[in-house]
Design a protein around this motif. Structure first.
Motif, PDB file in Angstrom:
ATOM      1  N   GLY A 158      19.463 -17.860  92.413  1.00  0.00           N
ATOM      2  CA  GLY A 158      20.080 -16.731  91.783  1.00  0.00           C
ATOM      3  C   GLY A 158      20.941 -16.276  93.500  1.00  0.00           C
ATOM      4  O   GLY A 158      21.887 -15.424  92.890  1.00  0.00           O
ATOM      5  N   HIS A 159      20.952 -16.472  95.002  1.00  0.00           N
ATOM      6  CA  HIS A 159      21.695 -16.165  95.176  1.00  0.00           C
ATOM      7  C   HIS A 159      22.898 -16.712  96.114  1.00  0.00           C
ATOM      8  O   HIS A 159      23.602 -16.210  97.571  1.00  0.00           O
ATOM      9  N   VAL A 160      23.318 -17.865  95.421  1.00  0.00           N
ATOM     10  CA  VAL A 160      24.611 -18.055  95.637  1.00  0.00           C
ATOM     11  C   VAL A 160      26.365 -17.382  95.645  1.00  0.00           C
ATOM     12  O   VAL A 160      25.770 -17.130  94.664  1.00  0.00           O
ATOM     13  N   SER A 168      27.142  -5.514  94.753  1.00  0.00           N
ATOM     14  CA  SER A 168      26.560  -5.670  95.746  1.00  0.00           C
ATOM     15  C   SER A 168      24.814  -6.286  95.504  1.00  0.00           C
ATOM     16  O   SER A 168      24.464  -5.704  94.168  1.00  0.00           O
ATOM     17  N   CYS A 169      23.955  -7.454  96.133  1.00  0.00           N
ATOM     18  CA  CYS A 169      23.189  -7.466  96.298  1.00  0.00           C
ATOM     19  C   CYS A 169      22.370  -6.892  96.560  1.00  0.00           C
ATOM     20  O   CYS A 169      22.088  -6.817  97.861  1.00  0.00           O
ATOM     21  N   GLY A 170      20.459  -7.343  95.933  1.00  0.00           N
ATOM     22  CA  GLY A 170      19.432  -6.664  96.758  1.00  0.00           C
ATOM     23  C   GLY A 170      19.418  -7.619  98.171  1.00  0.00           C
ATOM     24  O   GLY A 170      18.614  -7.084  99.236  1.00  0.00           O
ATOM     25  N   CYS A 171      19.775  -8.685  98.215  1.00  0.00           N
ATOM     26  CA  CYS A 171      19.878  -9.397  99.044  1.00  0.00           C
ATOM     27  C   CYS A 171      20.618  -9.340 100.906  1.00  0.00           C
ATOM     28  O   CYS A 171      20.586  -9.654 101.907  1.00  0.00           O
ATOM     29  N   GLY A 172      21.607  -8.741 100.369  1.00  0.00           N
ATOM     30  CA  GLY A 172      22.439  -8.353 101.127  1.00  0.00           C
ATOM     31  C   GLY A 172      24.068  -8.843 101.006  1.00  0.00           C
ATOM     32  O   GLY A 172      24.677  -7.841 101.683  1.00  0.00           O
ATOM     33  N   GLY A 175      28.515 -10.619  95.254  1.00  0.00           N
ATOM     34  CA  GLY A 175      29.067 -11.421  94.691  1.00  0.00           C
ATOM     35  C   GLY A 175      28.407 -12.449  94.161  1.00  0.00           C
ATOM     36  O   GLY A 175      28.569 -13.118  93.900  1.00  0.00           O
ATOM     37  N   CYS A 176      26.828 -12.780  94.740  1.00  0.00           N
ATOM     38  CA  CYS A 176      25.586 -13.110  94.526  1.00  0.00           C
ATOM     39  C   CYS A 176      25.596 -13.884  92.541  1.00  0.00           C
ATOM     40  O   CYS A 176      25.839 -13.082  91.406  1.00  0.00           O
ATOM     41  N   TRP A 177      25.513 -14.775  92.855  1.00  0.00           N
ATOM     42  CA  TRP A 177      25.760 -15.482  91.232  1.00  0.00           C
ATOM     43  C   TRP A 177      24.744 -14.223  89.776  1.00  0.00           C
ATOM     44  O   TRP A 177      25.228 -14.535  88.664  1.00  0.00           O
TER      45      TRP A 177
HETATM   46 ZN   LIG Z   1      22.054 -11.728  96.133  1.00  0.00          ZN
END
Ligand SMILES: [Zn+2]
Length: 319
Positions: A158-160, A168-172, A175-177
């Protein structure tokens, strides 16, 4: 020697924790669920142990734990985005509390193992599992074994990053998948659509408050024929299918199993995903069909898979 005993599987999530007792054929023999006290690490561990005790029998041979986050090969949760957990020795704590051999793994790895052993992936050797819910989780079975990578952190698909500068994504990252191809993308697009079209069925379902739109409302409106909402599923499904094509190019599985909440939308999401997959995968006319199917085991998949991983411990000690 007596017949091999059942195992306990625990699935600890951000909102609820479930424990099941699972027989050798994957049958759930007992089940208990409670809300997760997610803010309190110690209380969460104790909840897991209490629930396990409530389904435990004398013959239980081991315990498996499935948890959302990065679980290392020793069964320690290194990082859990939804539980505020860092470096929690899940397998060691629960195993010693119950006096049983224990294993812990990422929840989607566990769900993949359950689908492979008892569900939609039965009979395959190479399988890719995706859970499409709020985000996207992955689990990979290679040559009949769960693929964990060098440290236990494999299949965090999911974080590719697929869209530079995207949401923006929770991982920082941006545009994560999972930000463009899962439930969060459906909800985001639904809220924008309800704001743009105040007289649409979607705006009506949300009581006129675009911020109140949920993925389930977008699903309902799309099923009711709302063309904007159908378009959202086409767009998000397309992003899902293109990503699956990339993963199939890397892994060459026999089968892709899709579970999770957004998969409940069924063909609304999976038909455009299959379509985009066929258009994107390398050499589609020169390879066997790779079916993209829905998961078979439902919400208990993680807990069942955790128990099934505990069965593997016995094999490890026997040999
Ligand atoms: Zn992510």
């Amino acid at each position: 020697m007596s017949e091999p005993g059942p195992a306990i599987g625990i699935d600890v999530g951000g909102t609820k924790t479930a424990a099941v007792l699972v027989g050798r054929d994957g049958t759930v023999l007992a089940r208990a669920v409670r809300p997760t006290p997610a803010e309190d690490q110690q209380a969460t561990l104790e909840t897991m142990v209490d629930l396990a005790r409530s389904v435990m029998t004398e013959r239980a041979m081991g315990v498996g734990i499935a948890a959302a986050g990065m679980v290392d090969l020793e069964g320690t949760m290194r990082y859990a985005p939804n539980l505020a957990w860092r470096d929690v020795p899940l397998a060691a704590f629960v195993g010693s509390a119950l006096g049983l051999p224990a294993v812990a793994d990422n929840d989607v790895n566990a769900a993949a193992w359950a689908e492979f052993r008892y569900g939609a992936g039965r009979g395959t050797r190479q399988m890719l599992m995706l859970t499409v819910g709020t985000g996207i989780g992955g689990g990979i079975v290679v040559d009949g074994n769960l693929y964990r990578g060098a440290h236990g952190f494999a299949a965090e698909v999911g974080h590719v990053v697929v869209r530079q500068g995207g949401p923006s994504c929770g991982c920082g990252n941006r545009g994560c998948w999972e930000q463009v191809a899962s439930g969060v993308a459906i909800t985001r697009a639904g809220r924008a659509a309800a704001a743009r079209h105040p007289h649409s069925s979607l705006a009506e379902l949300s009581g006129g408050d675009p911020g109140a739109v949920t993925g389930a409302m977008v699903t309902d409106a799309a099923r009711g024929g709302d063309t904007v909402c159908r378009g959202i599923f086409v767009e998000v499904g397309h992003a899902l299918g293109v990503g699956i094509a990339g993963l199939v190019n890397v892994l060459d599985p026999e089968l892709v199993v899709v579970g999770g909440g957004a998969a409940a939308a069924g063909d609304l999401l999976l038909a455009p995903a299959r379509d985009a997959f066929h258009r994107s995968v390398e050499g589609v006319h020169h390879r066997p069909e790779v079916p993209i199917v829905t998961a078979a085991l439902g919400v208990d998949a993680g807990a069942i898979g955790a128990a099934a991983l505990a069965f593997e411990l016995e094999g490890a000690t026997d040999s």
